[in-house]
Scaffold this motif. Structure first.
Motif, PDB file in Angstrom:
ATOM      1  N   ALA A 118       0.976  -1.163  -0.037  1.00 36.33           N
ATOM      2  CA  ALA A 118       0.185   0.114   0.121  1.00 36.33           C
ATOM      3  C   ALA A 118       0.911   1.339   0.128  1.00 36.33           C
ATOM      4  O   ALA A 118       0.502   2.185  -0.755  1.00 36.33           O
ATOM      5  N   GLU A 119       1.881   1.242   0.715  1.00 33.40           N
ATOM      6  CA  GLU A 119       2.810   2.295   0.819  1.00 33.40           C
ATOM      7  C   GLU A 119       3.600   2.610  -0.463  1.00 33.40           C
ATOM      8  O   GLU A 119       3.753   3.780  -1.111  1.00 33.40           O
ATOM      9  N   LYS A 120       4.004   1.483  -1.213  1.00 33.90           N
ATOM     10  CA  LYS A 120       4.658   1.687  -2.365  1.00 33.90           C
ATOM     11  C   LYS A 120       3.671   2.106  -3.537  1.00 33.90           C
ATOM     12  O   LYS A 120       4.299   2.941  -4.289  1.00 33.90           O
ATOM     13  N   ARG A 121       2.482   2.091  -3.376  1.00 28.63           N
ATOM     14  CA  ARG A 121       1.449   2.383  -4.473  1.00 28.63           C
ATOM     15  C   ARG A 121       0.833   3.920  -3.976  1.00 28.63           C
ATOM     16  O   ARG A 121      -0.078   4.479  -4.734  1.00 28.63           O
ATOM     17  N   GLY A 122       1.284   4.320  -2.977  1.00 30.58           N
ATOM     18  CA  GLY A 122       1.072   5.835  -2.554  1.00 30.58           C
ATOM     19  C   GLY A 122       0.051   6.207  -1.545  1.00 30.58           C
ATOM     20  O   GLY A 122      -0.187   7.396  -1.407  1.00 30.58           O
ATOM     21  N   TYR A 123      -0.413   4.972  -0.758  1.00 28.18           N
ATOM     22  CA  TYR A 123      -1.514   5.400   0.160  1.00 28.18           C
ATOM     23  C   TYR A 123      -0.714   5.783   1.509  1.00 28.18           C
ATOM     24  O   TYR A 123      -0.016   5.324   1.881  1.00 28.18           O
ATOM     25  N   ASP A 124      -1.625   6.647   1.987  1.00 32.70           N
ATOM     26  CA  ASP A 124      -1.260   7.232   3.393  1.00 32.70           C
ATOM     27  C   ASP A 124      -1.648   6.008   4.543  1.00 32.70           C
ATOM     28  O   ASP A 124      -2.613   5.804   4.774  1.00 32.70           O
ATOM     29  N   LEU A 125      -0.512   5.534   4.879  1.00 33.69           N
ATOM     30  CA  LEU A 125      -0.683   4.494   5.907  1.00 33.69           C
ATOM     31  C   LEU A 125      -1.533   4.906   7.108  1.00 33.69           C
ATOM     32  O   LEU A 125      -2.116   4.072   7.915  1.00 33.69           O
ATOM     33  N   SER A 126      -1.572   6.315   7.630  1.00 33.35           N
ATOM     34  CA  SER A 126      -2.194   6.865   8.703  1.00 33.35           C
ATOM     35  C   SER A 126      -3.762   6.575   8.379  1.00 33.35           C
ATOM     36  O   SER A 126      -4.590   6.738   9.293  1.00 33.35           O
ATOM     37  N   LYS A 127      -4.276   6.397   7.289  1.00 34.69           N
ATOM     38  CA  LYS A 127      -5.677   6.519   6.712  1.00 34.69           C
ATOM     39  C   LYS A 127      -5.871   5.151   6.348  1.00 34.69           C
ATOM     40  O   LYS A 127      -7.184   4.985   5.973  1.00 34.69           O
ATOM     41  N   LEU A 128      -5.206   4.254   6.132  1.00 39.37           N
ATOM     42  CA  LEU A 128      -5.392   3.137   5.439  1.00 39.37           C
ATOM     43  C   LEU A 128      -6.223   1.999   6.327  1.00 39.37           C
ATOM     44  O   LEU A 128      -6.224   2.009   7.218  1.00 39.37           O
ATOM     45  N   ARG A 129      -7.385   1.708   5.533  1.00 41.90           N
ATOM     46  CA  ARG A 129      -8.203   0.539   6.335  1.00 41.90           C
ATOM     47  C   ARG A 129      -8.063  -0.676   6.045  1.00 41.90           C
ATOM     48  O   ARG A 129      -7.458  -0.992   4.908  1.00 41.90           O
ATOM     49  N   GLY A 130      -8.321  -1.640   6.742  1.00 37.27           N
ATOM     50  CA  GLY A 130      -8.298  -3.228   6.445  1.00 37.27           C
ATOM     51  C   GLY A 130      -8.313  -4.046   7.620  1.00 37.27           C
ATOM     52  O   GLY A 130      -8.386  -3.496   8.720  1.00 37.27           O
ATOM     53  N   THR A 131      -8.213  -5.446   7.417  1.00 36.71           N
ATOM     54  CA  THR A 131      -8.362  -6.198   8.635  1.00 36.71           C
ATOM     55  C   THR A 131      -7.255  -7.406   8.265  1.00 36.71           C
ATOM     56  O   THR A 131      -7.322  -7.766   7.367  1.00 36.71           O
ATOM     57  N   ALA A 132      -6.801  -7.813   9.412  1.00 39.43           N
ATOM     58  CA  ALA A 132      -6.060  -9.324   9.284  1.00 39.43           C
ATOM     59  C   ALA A 132      -6.519  -9.912  10.314  1.00 39.43           C
ATOM     60  O   ALA A 132      -6.897  -9.642  11.188  1.00 39.43           O
ATOM     61  N   GLN A 133      -6.857 -11.396  10.016  1.00 40.67           N
ATOM     62  CA  GLN A 133      -7.437 -12.234  11.066  1.00 40.67           C
ATOM     63  C   GLN A 133      -6.401 -12.401  12.295  1.00 40.67           C
ATOM     64  O   GLN A 133      -6.824 -12.023  13.400  1.00 40.67           O
ATOM     65  N   ASN A 134      -5.251 -12.976  12.110  1.00 37.08           N
ATOM     66  CA  ASN A 134      -4.252 -12.911  13.082  1.00 37.08           C
ATOM     67  C   ASN A 134      -4.732 -13.161  14.202  1.00 37.08           C
ATOM     68  O   ASN A 134      -4.077 -12.489  15.316  1.00 37.08           O
ATOM     69  N   ASP A 135      -5.426 -14.413  14.403  1.00 41.12           N
ATOM     70  CA  ASP A 135      -6.004 -14.649  15.740  1.00 41.12           C
ATOM     71  C   ASP A 135      -5.327 -16.175  16.090  1.00 41.12           C
ATOM     72  O   ASP A 135      -5.895 -16.982  15.651  1.00 41.12           O
ATOM     73  N   ILE A 136      -3.979 -16.316  16.620  1.00 39.21           N
ATOM     74  CA  ILE A 136      -3.255 -17.305  16.616  1.00 39.21           C
ATOM     75  C   ILE A 136      -3.834 -18.358  17.768  1.00 39.21           C
ATOM     76  O   ILE A 136      -3.821 -19.608  17.495  1.00 39.21           O
TER      77      ILE A 136
END
Length: 543
Positions: free
Chosen positions: A159-177
């Motif tokens: 996302a950063e490489k494509r120019g998105y502002d990480l401080s505003k980026l939304r999304g989710t990871a499951q990441n529940d080990i």
């Protein structure tokens, strides 16, 4: 005793899966006896009626089908197909090799690449998979656990490489080990370092990408593995509290991260039990965060959830019945106030969903908002004597499930000892026996069977051998083209941070950017943390 009560006393009792006896009639007295009506409005704590004041009237639930194929290019094609058909979010399925932290050309990955889910080896795969997709308009959920830290790093770097502002980026990871140890098995490291990595992602995202949700606590797979609906939610809350405690131990304020925790729950089974589960769960989680942890922002107490799948409820027998089942599951999710919905497809009992099947599930969800009226008003079942009583009773069952976990020494101890795995497995055995004996009725399976029915003709998703070969060729090309010296330095730094007990996310992001592979990064962490060995005794303390 009136005539109705006399008749009811002669009937066989109806007990739902959470262990609550269902009466043939509910009145206002039942609501009062169970704890009364929560008269708070939607959008107000404890959020029984919904976390937003206008719910779907303001914005319909996100529709996010679970999708992933052998390689990034094929997956990108299906993503665009679903978006063109009205899907409003992406839910990414990864292949087993990726989930377990292996590269596509590793010996352990043989036969798995090209079978189920998308293979990810390097940042290049993410660049291809999300090419042409607007990450501001379409949020992405990464269904990954054991290797989650590496893939979150890849997604953020892409996302950063494509120019998105990480401080505003939304999304989710499951990441529940922790739920992986209970319900699925795609673990890599032992329990304690695995939980430490989850805390690393929470801390990193709170500081770098505060609108991103680094954890979606997943009761879904605990339910699929055998837990009752109330246990599904109670165990999920116990897991979420464990992650919360570790984040607080890092010095984070509860309001820095609690509002970005999310949940993934199942939706198969009795419709009213599912609705009550979600209403009760929102109330219980709000009390945990706002009252027990003392969060100041009401949004920190939101139980933001995806109501997903219902896969265990689907059958290969009379598979067209799954179309109707899916519609009822979607109805339960909407009546229960889900923020996001990921509906299983009718053919998912036996294969990877076809485009047609995915389109049918998507249209099912769209009908709820466009035709059936589920977006017209908030919490339409609120005030029902039955639903309000069942909500109160279900909250008590959720609390009891959490108390049982505490009695085992907490969720991390219960998982490490294998106690909770044994309890869930025991419930799954009892449920299977009930299906076999007909005590638990399943249409087309043990009742209303067609004696002359032929074996169903099913469209199986074949093993994509060509796709597997292409993926292996791709990762080898990346290795040949990158700076291997830079990769070696990055992996050395990653090991050093792991050994020192530091947050490894910055080192993972650096490694991702020089195109280190999933296998290399997870191999470096295995060098420090070791691999998980499953308890061999699932055992005495499970009762």
């Amino acid at each position: 005793m009136n005539d109705q009560s006399k008749l009811a006393s002669k009937m066989r009792p109806v007990i739902n899966e959470s262990g609550i006896e269902i009466k043939p009639l509910y009145t206002a007295e039942d609501v009062v006896a169970s704890g009364g009506v929560d008269d708070s409005l939607p959008g107000n704590a404890p959020f029984t009626r919904g976390i937003h004041s206008l719910m779907y009237r303001h914005r319909p639930f996100t529709m996010r089908q679970y999708t992933g194929f052998a390689n990034a290019a094929d997956t990108n094609e299906r993503f665009k197909y679903l978006i063109a058909n009205g899907q409003t979010g992406l839910n990414v399925a990864f292949d087993l090799a990726t989930q377990c932290g292996y590269d596509s050309d590793a010996p352990e990955a043989a036969g798995e690449v090209g079978r189920v889910g998308m293979a990810i080896d390097t940042l290049r795969d993410f660049e291809i998979a999300f090419d042409g997709i607007d990450l501001d308009a379409i949020t992405v959920s990464l269904t990954i656990n054991g290797a989650a830290a590496s893939l979150i790093a890849m997604f953020l770097a892409m996302a950063e490489k494509r120019g998105y502002d990480l401080s505003k980026l939304r999304g989710t990871a499951q990441n529940d080990i922790l739920k992986e140890f209970i319900g699925r098995g795609t673990w890599i490291y032992p329990v304690e370092p695995s939980v430490k990595l989850v805390a690393d992602t929470i801390e990193y995202c709170a500081k770098v990408t505060p609108k991103y949700s680094p954890v979606s606590v997943c009761g879904y797979h605990i339910r699929e593995s055998g837990a009752s609906p109330a246990e599904e939610m109670g165990y999920a809350f116990a897991i979420a509290k464990a992650y919360t405690d570790m984040a607080l131990a890092r010095g984070l304020d509860i309001d820095e991260f609690a509002g970005r925790l999310s949940f993934n729950f199942n939706i198969f089974g009795n419709l009213f039990e599912q609705v009550a589960k979600f209403r009760a769960g929102r109330r219980r989680w709000s009390k945990i965060i706002l009252d027990e942890y003392g969060a100041r922002r009401p949004e920190s107490g939101w139980m933001r959830m995806i109501a997903g799948g219902g896969g265990f409820g689907l059958t290969i027998e009379q598979p067209e019945n799954n179309i109707m089942r899916g519609a009822y599951y979607a109805l339960a999710a909407a009546l229960g106030g889900a923020q996001t919905m990921a509906l299983c497809c009718y053919d998912e009992a036996y294969t990877i969903p076809t485009p047609r099947a995915q389109r049918l599930s998507l249209r099912t969800m769209q009908m709820l908002t466009e035709e059936v009226g589920l977006a017209d008003t908030v919490d339409p079942l609120g005030g029902s004597y039955y639903v309000e009583t069942l909500t109160n009773q279900t909250e008590q069952k959720i609390t009891e499930a959490m108390q049982w976990v505490d009695a085992q020494g907490g969720i991390v101890r219960a998982v490490s000892d294998g106690v909770i795995q044994a309890r869930v497995s025991e419930y799954a055995y009892r449920r299977q026996r009930a299906l076999e004996t007909g005590e638990l009725r399943k249409v087309g399976v043990n009742c209303y069977e067609d004696s002359d029915e032929e074996k169903p003709q099913v469209d199986l998703h074949g093993y994509d051998e060509a796709g597997a070969r292409q993926q292996i060729e791709n990762v080898r090309k990346v290795r040949a083209a990158r700076s291997n010296e830079a990769v070696a330095r990055a992996l050395k730094a990653l090991r050093a941070d792991a050994e020192a007990g530091r947050n490894v996310m910055p080192a993972l992001v650096d490694a991702v950017k020089v195109y280190a592979t999933v296998g290399e990064m997870n191999g470096a962490l295995v060098d420090v943390y070791g691999r998980f060995q499953e308890p061999t005794q699932l055992w005495r303390r499970a009762g």
